[in-house]
Design a protein around this motif. Structure first.
Motif, PDB file in Angstrom:
ATOM      1  N   LYS A  88      -4.907   4.865  -0.514  1.00 30.20           N
ATOM      2  CA  LYS A  88      -4.829   3.436  -0.830  1.00 30.20           C
ATOM      3  C   LYS A  88      -5.040   3.195  -2.330  1.00 30.20           C
ATOM      4  O   LYS A  88      -4.412   2.304  -2.916  1.00 30.20           O
ATOM      5  CB  LYS A  88      -5.850   2.670   0.011  1.00 30.20           C
ATOM      6  N   ARG A  89      -5.915   3.990  -2.945  1.00 24.40           N
ATOM      7  CA  ARG A  89      -6.117   3.853  -4.388  1.00 24.40           C
ATOM      8  C   ARG A  89      -4.880   4.276  -5.168  1.00 24.40           C
ATOM      9  O   ARG A  89      -4.504   3.640  -6.158  1.00 24.40           O
ATOM     10  CB  ARG A  89      -7.319   4.693  -4.839  1.00 24.40           C
ATOM     11  N   LYS A  90      -4.215   5.345  -4.721  1.00 27.54           N
ATOM     12  CA  LYS A  90      -3.077   5.875  -5.466  1.00 27.54           C
ATOM     13  C   LYS A  90      -1.763   5.188  -5.102  1.00 27.54           C
ATOM     14  O   LYS A  90      -0.853   5.079  -5.935  1.00 27.54           O
ATOM     15  CB  LYS A  90      -2.946   7.386  -5.223  1.00 27.54           C
ATOM     16  N   TYR A  91      -1.646   4.754  -3.853  1.00 28.10           N
ATOM     17  CA  TYR A  91      -0.400   4.143  -3.379  1.00 28.10           C
ATOM     18  C   TYR A  91      -0.735   2.837  -2.651  1.00 28.10           C
ATOM     19  O   TYR A  91      -0.581   2.737  -1.428  1.00 28.10           O
ATOM     20  CB  TYR A  91       0.346   5.088  -2.441  1.00 28.10           C
ATOM     21  N   PRO A  92      -1.178   1.831  -3.373  1.00 31.63           N
ATOM     22  CA  PRO A  92      -1.618   0.584  -2.719  1.00 31.63           C
ATOM     23  C   PRO A  92      -0.504  -0.136  -1.973  1.00 31.63           C
ATOM     24  O   PRO A  92      -0.784  -0.947  -1.084  1.00 31.63           O
ATOM     25  CB  PRO A  92      -2.142  -0.254  -3.892  1.00 31.63           C
ATOM     26  N   GLU A  93       0.743   0.149  -2.322  1.00 26.96           N
ATOM     27  CA  GLU A  93       1.860  -0.525  -1.663  1.00 26.96           C
ATOM     28  C   GLU A  93       2.172   0.036  -0.280  1.00 26.96           C
ATOM     29  O   GLU A  93       2.885  -0.598   0.517  1.00 26.96           O
ATOM     30  CB  GLU A  93       3.118  -0.419  -2.537  1.00 26.96           C
ATOM     31  N   VAL A  94       1.651   1.224   0.057  1.00 31.49           N
ATOM     32  CA  VAL A  94       1.933   1.851   1.349  1.00 31.49           C
ATOM     33  C   VAL A  94       0.988   1.259   2.400  1.00 31.49           C
ATOM     34  O   VAL A  94      -0.230   1.222   2.209  1.00 31.49           O
ATOM     35  CB  VAL A  94       1.764   3.380   1.270  1.00 31.49           C
ATOM     36  N   PHE A  95       1.548   0.830   3.512  1.00 30.26           N
ATOM     37  CA  PHE A  95       0.767   0.229   4.602  1.00 30.26           C
ATOM     38  C   PHE A  95       0.172   1.344   5.451  1.00 30.26           C
ATOM     39  O   PHE A  95       0.879   2.252   5.899  1.00 30.26           O
ATOM     40  CB  PHE A  95       1.658  -0.676   5.455  1.00 30.26           C
ATOM     41  N   LEU A  96      -1.135   1.276   5.704  1.00 30.92           N
ATOM     42  CA  LEU A  96      -1.850   2.310   6.448  1.00 30.92           C
ATOM     43  C   LEU A  96      -2.297   1.770   7.803  1.00 30.92           C
ATOM     44  O   LEU A  96      -3.060   0.799   7.866  1.00 30.92           O
ATOM     45  CB  LEU A  96      -3.063   2.796   5.663  1.00 30.92           C
ATOM     46  N   LEU A  97      -1.840   2.410   8.867  1.00 32.64           N
ATOM     47  CA  LEU A  97      -2.169   2.016  10.238  1.00 32.64           C
ATOM     48  C   LEU A  97      -2.992   3.114  10.898  1.00 32.64           C
ATOM     49  O   LEU A  97      -2.655   4.302  10.798  1.00 32.64           O
ATOM     50  CB  LEU A  97      -0.886   1.781  11.036  1.00 32.64           C
ATOM     51  N   LEU A 111     -11.835  -1.263  10.786  1.00 38.99           N
ATOM     52  CA  LEU A 111     -11.270  -2.069   9.702  1.00 38.99           C
ATOM     53  C   LEU A 111     -12.315  -2.421   8.653  1.00 38.99           C
ATOM     54  O   LEU A 111     -12.034  -2.435   7.449  1.00 38.99           O
ATOM     55  CB  LEU A 111     -10.647  -3.348  10.259  1.00 38.99           C
ATOM     56  N   GLU A 112     -13.504  -2.702   9.107  1.00 39.97           N
ATOM     57  CA  GLU A 112     -14.555  -3.142   8.197  1.00 39.97           C
ATOM     58  C   GLU A 112     -14.969  -2.055   7.221  1.00 39.97           C
ATOM     59  O   GLU A 112     -15.228  -2.327   6.040  1.00 39.97           O
ATOM     60  CB  GLU A 112     -15.767  -3.604   9.011  1.00 39.97           C
ATOM     61  N   GLU A 113     -15.023  -0.811   7.669  1.00 34.76           N
ATOM     62  CA  GLU A 113     -15.604   0.248   6.847  1.00 34.76           C
ATOM     63  C   GLU A 113     -14.571   1.205   6.265  1.00 34.76           C
ATOM     64  O   GLU A 113     -14.938   2.254   5.720  1.00 34.76           O
ATOM     65  CB  GLU A 113     -16.611   1.048   7.680  1.00 34.76           C
ATOM     66  N   SER A 114     -13.279   0.875   6.338  1.00 36.84           N
ATOM     67  CA  SER A 114     -12.250   1.805   5.880  1.00 36.84           C
ATOM     68  C   SER A 114     -11.184   1.085   5.063  1.00 36.84           C
ATOM     69  O   SER A 114     -11.210  -0.136   4.897  1.00 36.84           O
ATOM     70  CB  SER A 114     -11.592   2.495   7.079  1.00 36.84           C
ATOM     71  N   SER A 115     -10.227   1.869   4.573  1.00 39.13           N
ATOM     72  CA  SER A 115      -9.130   1.332   3.765  1.00 39.13           C
ATOM     73  C   SER A 115      -7.862   1.094   4.571  1.00 39.13           C
ATOM     74  O   SER A 115      -6.816   0.798   3.993  1.00 39.13           O
ATOM     75  CB  SER A 115      -8.827   2.310   2.616  1.00 39.13           C
ATOM     76  N   LEU A 147      -2.254  -5.318  17.533  1.00 37.56           N
ATOM     77  CA  LEU A 147      -2.698  -4.966  16.188  1.00 37.56           C
ATOM     78  C   LEU A 147      -3.816  -5.885  15.696  1.00 37.56           C
ATOM     79  O   LEU A 147      -3.734  -7.109  15.836  1.00 37.56           O
ATOM     80  CB  LEU A 147      -1.532  -5.014  15.194  1.00 37.56           C
ATOM     81  N   TYR A 148      -4.852  -5.276  15.134  1.00 42.75           N
ATOM     82  CA  TYR A 148      -5.843  -5.973  14.322  1.00 42.75           C
ATOM     83  C   TYR A 148      -5.415  -5.751  12.880  1.00 42.75           C
ATOM     84  O   TYR A 148      -5.341  -4.602  12.423  1.00 42.75           O
ATOM     85  CB  TYR A 148      -7.241  -5.400  14.544  1.00 42.75           C
ATOM     86  N   ILE A 149      -5.131  -6.824  12.139  1.00 40.97           N
ATOM     87  CA  ILE A 149      -4.532  -6.712  10.813  1.00 40.97           C
ATOM     88  C   ILE A 149      -5.462  -7.326   9.770  1.00 40.97           C
ATOM     89  O   ILE A 149      -5.942  -8.451   9.928  1.00 40.97           O
ATOM     90  CB  ILE A 149      -3.160  -7.417  10.773  1.00 40.97           C
ATOM     91  N   LYS A 150      -5.669  -6.599   8.705  1.00 40.31           N
ATOM     92  CA  LYS A 150      -6.507  -7.076   7.603  1.00 40.31           C
ATOM     93  C   LYS A 150      -5.656  -7.962   6.690  1.00 40.31           C
ATOM     94  O   LYS A 150      -4.665  -7.504   6.107  1.00 40.31           O
ATOM     95  CB  LYS A 150      -7.081  -5.894   6.839  1.00 40.31           C
ATOM     96  N   ARG A 151      -6.019  -9.217   6.571  1.00 37.80           N
ATOM     97  CA  ARG A 151      -5.285 -10.148   5.713  1.00 37.80           C
ATOM     98  C   ARG A 151      -5.651  -9.925   4.246  1.00 37.80           C
ATOM     99  O   ARG A 151      -6.696  -9.330   3.931  1.00 37.80           O
ATOM    100  CB  ARG A 151      -5.598 -11.585   6.115  1.00 37.80           C
TER     101      ARG A 151
END
Length: 515
Positions: A88-97, A111-115, A147-151
């Motif tokens: 996520k730090r190197k490729y912030p545009e990539v969506f991680l599921l 979701l709370e404790e991860s990227s 899906l639980y999605i982080k806004r």
């Protein structure tokens, strides 16, 4: 869209080939990958181990995915969450599921404790497809069931689940090709998933919790005809394909369907010049008569059946595990299987909350009476989200999170009257306790040595280095790892390894969500 799947193995066979055998292939992402491909998307897979987290970045640079899908059981979650943070730090545009049993049971915490950008709760074929389509269109995903999605503002959108997929025949066959580069012994026996869900509520298992993840019927099976078509496809691709493990929680859950399946398997083998052999799991139920089922197994070229004893203590089974059957039921079932020429494997658990050395002696006693052709002895590990995890917490056995390293091979709990040291040594000596006087002493001692070696990472690495990861020769018994001891590799002579010690349940990877 390009979709990259990520699986990880803590005890990798080697950094280059993390999976030793085909039965380690994970069904969840295999089905989702095939489903995405059927709808025009491109997929790829990377299998990581502790030595190779950098491989994910290499695959992202070369494959350029818009969506990266991780699958994680509890013991892999911390490792993959660290990998995801770096990505996520190197490729912030990539969506991680993130998917898998741990994500389904603990979505908010994940979701709370991860990227991760989203978590899949429940089965993942349709939500992953919808997510890929939204991302491909350049839209922020919203309103996708499961899906639980982080806004962007940090809040979480919790979407209701869709019903469990009713028609399993509507899914394409799992994508096995994606795993080929990652499997050390590609000619080993594959598993074929014949159903999803479990009708039972064992306290140590996640099924009782996953059943609540979505509405609809939880226990579902594929049609016998659909299963046979997949077997035919496997045989067409590889004419040497000779044995399949029919993966389902218990093949006896729907007896009429199981008999219909056996009839179709008989027809299939009648058409083949070289018939296919089969094996499966069976959960014993009280006072059940398995004569007709085992007779059908024998006529359909089943070679073996794996039976879950778990604990030989009826008290532990009843009060701790919610498994209600007698030792007489187990012994009678084994005798019936042998009557029809079936080999029998037996699953056992040690280190359960409330267990005593006396309870364990009952486990040894029942195994000695049954003399299984092979066994699995797992050390109980408390997985968050399960009923038995909560019981351990209430008992004060979880003052800190247990070490997940080599879980199910190393004691996780210090039990009153049954210490870690006692549990560990009984696990190691179990082959000698069960087979003493029934098998050659040299074989018993070798099995004890394998049990000890595969409980310690340095010894595992040394053993694999000394054996050089060689597949077994025909008829060779002492090879590879205990995980492969009972999983014969096809050879020109058709000989197979002598069964003895089995470290991992065939097809143990779950079929849910991304994992």
């Amino acid at each position: 869209m390009n979709v990259l799947f990520v699986h990880s193995e803590e005890d990798a066979f080697s950094p280059e080939k993390p999976l030793e055998i085909q039965e380690r292939v994970q069904f969840g992402i295999s089905y989702i990958s095939a489903f995405l491909k059927a709808h025009g998307h491109r997929t790829a897979l990377v299998v990581l181990c502790r030595e190779t987290p950098h491989l994910l970045e290499e695959h992202i640079r070369s494959f350029r995915p818009g969506l990266v899908c991780f699958t994680a059981v509890y013991t892999e979650y911390l490792f993959l969450s660290r990998v995801a943070a770096r990505i996520k730090r190197k490729y912030p545009e990539v969506f991680l599921l993130l998917g898998g049993p741990h994500a389904s049971l603990n979505p908010d915490r994940c979701l709370e404790e991860s990227s991760f950008d989203a978590v899949c709760v429940g089965e993942g074929e349709f939500p992953t497809l919808e997510l890929a389509e939204r991302l491909e269109e350049g839209r922020f995903p919203s309103g996708i069931p499961n899906l639980y999605i982080k806004r962007p503002d940090g809040s979480v959108e919790r979407n209701a689940p869709r019903p469990f997929l009713e028609d399993l025949d509507s899914l394409p066959f799992p994508d096995r090709e994606m795993w080929t580069p990652w499997v050390a012994n590609p000619s080993s026996r594959p598993s074929v998933l014949v159903g999803r869900g479990c009708p039972f509520s064992c306290t140590y298992c996640c099924n009782h919790a996953l059943r609540k993840a979505a509405p609809g019927r939880y226990v579902r099976v594929r049609s016998p005809e659909n299963i046979v078509r997949e077997l035919e496809a496997l045989k067409e691709k590889d004419p040497s394909f000779a044995e399949a493990y029919l993966e389902v929680e218990t093949l006896g859950a729907k007896k009429e369907w199981a008999l219909e399946l056996c009839a179709e398997l008989r027809k299939l083998n009648a058409r083949l010049q070289a018939p296919i052999a089969f094996g499966a799991n069976l959960r014993v139920t009280p006072n059940a008569d398995y004569e007709d089922l085992f007779s059908a197994f024998a006529e359909s070229n089943f070679r073996f059946v794996n039976i879950g004893l778990e604990s030989g203590s009826e008290r532990i089974r009843r009060q701790v595990l919610k498994r209600i059957y007698s030792n007489s039921d187990i012994i009678r079932t084994v005798e019936t299987a042998r009557k029809y020429g079936l080999q029998v494997g037996m699953y056992n658990l040690i280190g359960l909350p409330g267990e005593t050395p006396r309870d364990f002696r009952e486990t040894v006693r029942v195994n000695r009476l049954c003399q299984p052709d092979w066994f699995l002895l797992s050390v109980f590990f408390p997985y968050p989200g399960t009923e038995l995890y909560e019981r351990c917490r209430r008992m004060g056995l979880l003052e800190r999170d247990p070490d997940p390293t080599l879980e199910r091979r190393k004691p996780a709990l210090d039990l009153p009257g049954f210490s870690r040291w006692q549990v560990g040594w009984r696990r190691t000596l179990f082959p000698l306790l069960v087979y003493r006087g029934h098998r050659p002493l040299s074989e018993c001692l070798w099995l004890v040595a394998m049990a000890e070696i595969y409980s310690h990472r340095p010894l595992i690495r040394l053993h694999r280095a000394l054996t050089n990861g060689r597949p077994p020769k025909a008829g060779r018994r002492k090879h590879g790892s205990p995980e492969a001891t009972l999983l014969p590799l096809r050879s020109g002579t058709g000989e197979e390894a002598v069964p003895g010690y089995h470290e991992s349940m065939p097809g143990e990877a779950g079929e849910f969500n991304i994992g």
